[in-house]
Motif scaffolding. Structure first.
Motif, PDB file in Angstrom:
ATOM      1  N   GLN A  21       0.814  -1.203   0.000  1.00  0.00           N
ATOM      2  CA  GLN A  21       0.000   0.000   0.000  1.00  0.00           C
ATOM      3  C   GLN A  21       0.857   1.267   0.000  1.00  0.00           C
ATOM      4  O   GLN A  21       0.754   2.080   0.908  1.00  0.00           O
ATOM      5  N   ASP A 139       8.615 -15.360   0.412  1.00  0.00           N
ATOM      6  CA  ASP A 139       7.376 -14.742   0.906  1.00  0.00           C
ATOM      7  C   ASP A 139       7.608 -14.022   2.238  1.00  0.00           C
ATOM      8  O   ASP A 139       7.094 -12.935   2.471  1.00  0.00           O
ATOM      9  N   THR A 140       8.379 -14.667   3.121  1.00  0.00           N
ATOM     10  CA  THR A 140       8.666 -14.050   4.416  1.00  0.00           C
ATOM     11  C   THR A 140       9.423 -12.740   4.231  1.00  0.00           C
ATOM     12  O   THR A 140       9.096 -11.719   4.848  1.00  0.00           O
ATOM     13  N   HIS A 143       7.112 -10.123   2.934  1.00  0.00           N
ATOM     14  CA  HIS A 143       6.199  -9.688   4.002  1.00  0.00           C
ATOM     15  C   HIS A 143       6.899  -8.685   4.905  1.00  0.00           C
ATOM     16  O   HIS A 143       6.318  -7.663   5.304  1.00  0.00           O
ATOM     17  N   LYS A 146       7.089  -5.440   3.057  1.00  0.00           N
ATOM     18  CA  LYS A 146       5.764  -4.798   3.101  1.00  0.00           C
ATOM     19  C   LYS A 146       5.508  -4.150   4.476  1.00  0.00           C
ATOM     20  O   LYS A 146       5.034  -3.018   4.563  1.00  0.00           O
ATOM     21  N   GLN A 147       5.847  -4.877   5.539  1.00  0.00           N
ATOM     22  CA  GLN A 147       5.665  -4.323   6.882  1.00  0.00           C
ATOM     23  C   GLN A 147       6.417  -2.996   7.012  1.00  0.00           C
ATOM     24  O   GLN A 147       5.885  -2.014   7.505  1.00  0.00           O
ATOM     25  N   GLU A 150       4.828  -0.159   4.873  1.00  0.00           N
ATOM     26  CA  GLU A 150       3.517   0.341   5.294  1.00  0.00           C
ATOM     27  C   GLU A 150       3.483   0.876   6.718  1.00  0.00           C
ATOM     28  O   GLU A 150       2.706   1.780   7.023  1.00  0.00           O
ATOM     29  N   THR A 151       4.276   0.292   7.609  1.00  0.00           N
ATOM     30  CA  THR A 151       4.196   0.733   9.011  1.00  0.00           C
ATOM     31  C   THR A 151       5.511   1.338   9.506  1.00  0.00           C
ATOM     32  O   THR A 151       5.556   1.853  10.622  1.00  0.00           O
ATOM     33  N   GLU A 153       8.081  -0.275  10.375  1.00  0.00           N
ATOM     34  CA  GLU A 153       8.851  -1.208  11.196  1.00  0.00           C
ATOM     35  C   GLU A 153       8.495  -2.650  10.845  1.00  0.00           C
ATOM     36  O   GLU A 153       7.546  -2.905  10.100  1.00  0.00           O
ATOM     37  N   ILE A 154       9.278  -3.572  11.361  1.00  0.00           N
ATOM     38  CA  ILE A 154       9.052  -4.980  11.076  1.00  0.00           C
ATOM     39  C   ILE A 154       8.662  -5.642  12.391  1.00  0.00           C
ATOM     40  O   ILE A 154       9.449  -5.680  13.343  1.00  0.00           O
TER      41      ILE A 154
END
Ligand SMILES: NC(=O)c1ccc[n+]([C@@H]2O[C@H](COP(=O)([O-])OP(=O)(O)OC[C@H]3O[C@@H](n4cnc5c(N)ncnc54)[C@H](O)[C@@H]3O)[C@@H](O)[C@H]2O)c1
Ligand SMILES: [Zn+2]
Ligand SMILES: [Zn+2]
Lengths: 191, 393
Positions: A21, A139-140, A143, A146-147, A150-151, A153-154
């Motif tokens: 996003q 995938d991990t 992800h 993406k974290q 979008e935010t 942080e992981i």
């Protein structure tokens, strides 16, 4: 979830997709900064860039693995392609494509990685690095990417407090007295 | 600090463990004043979740005081009194933006592993196994609360814990279950399970306009609460040979407008169907026992709504799908989007519209956790809801 298929010449190809996003240019730019990738790629220790070439150091049991890669295509905001230099390496080639996601959902990211599953000791090491297989590892890592996008942080529980009993793995067997199907390893359900 | 730990099948230990610390800049640390045991904790206790590890700290219903915050926390302050929702949500992702907090894509560090098993990435939860992130839970003196600006709801100081604690889970869960019923004024609702969730659903259904509420259970003191505190009509299924027919009799022969399954995968039953379900579960051909759900589908009126807050985790059998299809039922279910409802429900509590504290039957310190889990599991000793206070008042 990632697909992992056999191609000709002993090469396997993993492909996967994720929606992030954030705007396409921003997602591309974060990825294109190769030396920043170890933050997201769990087993990559460092990436250093020298022109079109980059040098990769990956953590593996029994020592680090290293290789050089070369960018073969780079269209800002859209795609980066690379291949490894020399043929002793596991990861052979890769592509990351960024496309506009409909309905203002940000950016769709498509990743394809061609790799040669190695035999012998190295193979065992790689299998361990890859843990549950290269598909899940990719995938991990995506992800985690993406974290961060979008935010900022992981998410992690690393270093949190816990009880004294130690257990490395999730339970292999159901322990309920009623012994439900092994398929309810999907979770006992939430709250 | 002291913490309640999972130590294996029906094995709860209270241990002294290191205090939690800030790990990410968006974390807070909360000193717990009250924490409850949930019916969902019983699914862990009874071994239905293979992603538990021995030593995991349990608990997802808790409140307390903020004693530390990370450098990126902007809204929450040290000293704030907060209730913390049981789901961990990032507040930024596609689902959080749509207030579907329990589907948060980013709060579970094991999201990809959970997707490999479930087919979708599960959101993070406190104290609810590594499938849901492996976060340490709130049945402890202190908890680390990630995404501290997103979840915790700041509450007034002069209201007792008993009135506020259940904003963390069962009150929003009962409320969402009732909201999912799409109630019209004067509606009839039947609720399977008069546990804490079923009772909160009964209260909420009335708040949302239901006129007739029917509660089904077999535990006498729970049925008593349903009738005395929620003005519900009650049916003891252990003493009733045909629950569905009884409900139809109470609803003019047609069946309720909406039905709520507040029991979930560990439903008890009677007769042949119960034997069938237990056998199948033992032979691993079925993971969950859906007695309550089957009855609910059979009882619901044509065109009605089936709302399912009770947890299902795997595969069920002998679902009356033809009946559901034939009646054109609507199904709504899932884990609660707790964050979405907390503020509304806080206002209802402060205005006196709802007082959820009547479900509390036991108040203990953390040390009594093992016995309390057993009593709550066995529905013994009048145990309806256990609240633990880590710091003796
Ligand atoms: N959706 C969510 O986010 C969410 C949140 C909290 C709890 N839950 C779930 O809601 C369910 C209820 O939680 P709780 O805390 O009230 O648990 P609980 O175990 O205290 O209550 C369950 C009740 O169901 C009754 N029951 C069993 N079989 C029945 C049957 N066949 N017909 C009618 N009643 C029957 C039991 O006697 C008991 O009183 C659990 O599955 C729990 O995991 C879901
Ligand atoms: Zn709960
Ligand atoms: Zn989210």
């Amino acid at each position: 979830m990632a697909h992992d298929v056999q191609e000709s010449g002993g090469v396997r190809v993993v492909s996967t997709a994720i929606t992030i996003q954030r705007p396409q240019r921003e997602v591309y730019a974060q990825w294109r900064n190769l030396s920043g990738l170890p933050r997201f790629l769990q087993h990559v220790k460092s990436v250093s860039e020298e022109g079109e070439r980059s040098h990769w150091v990956v953590d593996a049991p029994g020592g680090a693995m290293e290789w050089d890669a070369e960018i073969t295509a780079d269209v800002p905001g859209q795609v980066i392609r690379w291949k490894s230099v020399g043929d002793a390496t596991v990861v052979q080639r890769g592509e990351i494509r960024f496309t506009h996601a409909r309905q203002g959902r940000g950016t769709e990211v498509y990743v394809t990685v061609g790799y040669r599953p190695p035999g012998g000791r190295l193979g065992v090491g790689v299998a361990k690095v890859m843990g549950k297989g290269p598909g899940i590892q990719i995938d991990t890592d995506l992800h985690r990417f993406k974290q961060f996008m979008e935010t900022g942080e992981i998410a992690t529980t690393h270093g949190q407090t816990r009880g004294t009993a130690q257990q490395d793995e999730w339970q292999e067997e159901q322990t309920t007295a009623d012994e439900p199907d092994a398929e309810s390893r999907n979770g006992g359900g939430p709250s | 600090m002291k913490a309640v730990c999972f130590s294996g099948l029906r094995d709860i230990t209270v241990e002294t463990v290191p205090d939690p610390e800030i790990i990410l800049p968006t974390d807070a640390i909360v000193r717990v004043s009250s924490t409850a045991i949930c019916g969902s904790d019983l699914h862990l206790y009874n071994g239905y979740n293979p992603a538990m590890k021995k030593g995991d700290i349990l608990g997802h219903e808790f409140m307390g005081e903020v004693v530390d915050i990370g450098s990126a926390v902007k809204k929450l302050r040290i000293g704030d009194r907060v209730v913390v929702p049981f789901n961990i949500a990032c507040g930024a992702c596609y689902f959080c933006e749509r207030q579907q907090y329990s589907a948060c894509e980013l709060s579970n560090p094991n999201g990809v592993e959970s997707a490999a098993l479930l087919g979708y990435p599960a959101g993070g939860l406190f104290g609810y196994s590594h499938m849901y992130g492996g976060y340490a839970g709130g049945q402890a003196e202190y908890v680390r609360v990630p995404f501290a600006d997103v979840g915790p709801l700041v509450v007034p100081r002069d209201v007792p814990d008993d009135l506020l604690l259940f904003l963390s889970d069962i009150l929003p869960t009962g409320y969402m279950a009732a909201e999912n019923c799409d109630l019209r004024p004067g509606a009839t609702v039947a609720i399977w399970g008069a546990g804490p969730v079923g009772l909160m659903a009964a209260l909420s259904a009335q708040l949302l306009g239901a006129e007739q509420v029917i509660c089904i259970d077999e535990v006498p003191e729970r049925l008593e609460l349903a009738s005395s505190r929620c003005a519900a009509h009650t049916i003891n299924f252990a003493e009733c040979d045909d629950v569905v027919e009884r409900i139809k009799e109470l609803t003019g022969g047609r069946g309720p407008d909406s039905v709520i399954d507040a029991v979930g995968l560990e439903a008890h039953g009677t007769g042949l169907m119960e034997l069938y379900d237990r056998t199948k579960q033992a032979l691993r051909l079925q993971t969950d026992r859906p007695n309550a759900l089957r009855e609910a589908i059979q009882a619901c009126r044509p065109g009605g709504t089936v709302s399912i807050p009770g947890v299902y985790a795997g595969i069920i059998d002998k679902m009356p799908m033809g009946v559901a299809f034939g009646k054109g039922l609507t199904f709504k279910m899932g884990q609660t989007h707790t964050h979405k409802y907390m503020r509304t429900l806080l206002n209802h509590v402060l205005k006196g519209d709802i007082d959820p504290s009547f479900v509390i039957s036991h108040r203990i310190g953390l040390d009594g956790a093992a016995d309390a889990y057993q009593a709550f599991n066995d529905k013994h000793d009048g145990c309806t809801k256990v609240v633990m206070s880590p710091v003796p008042a």
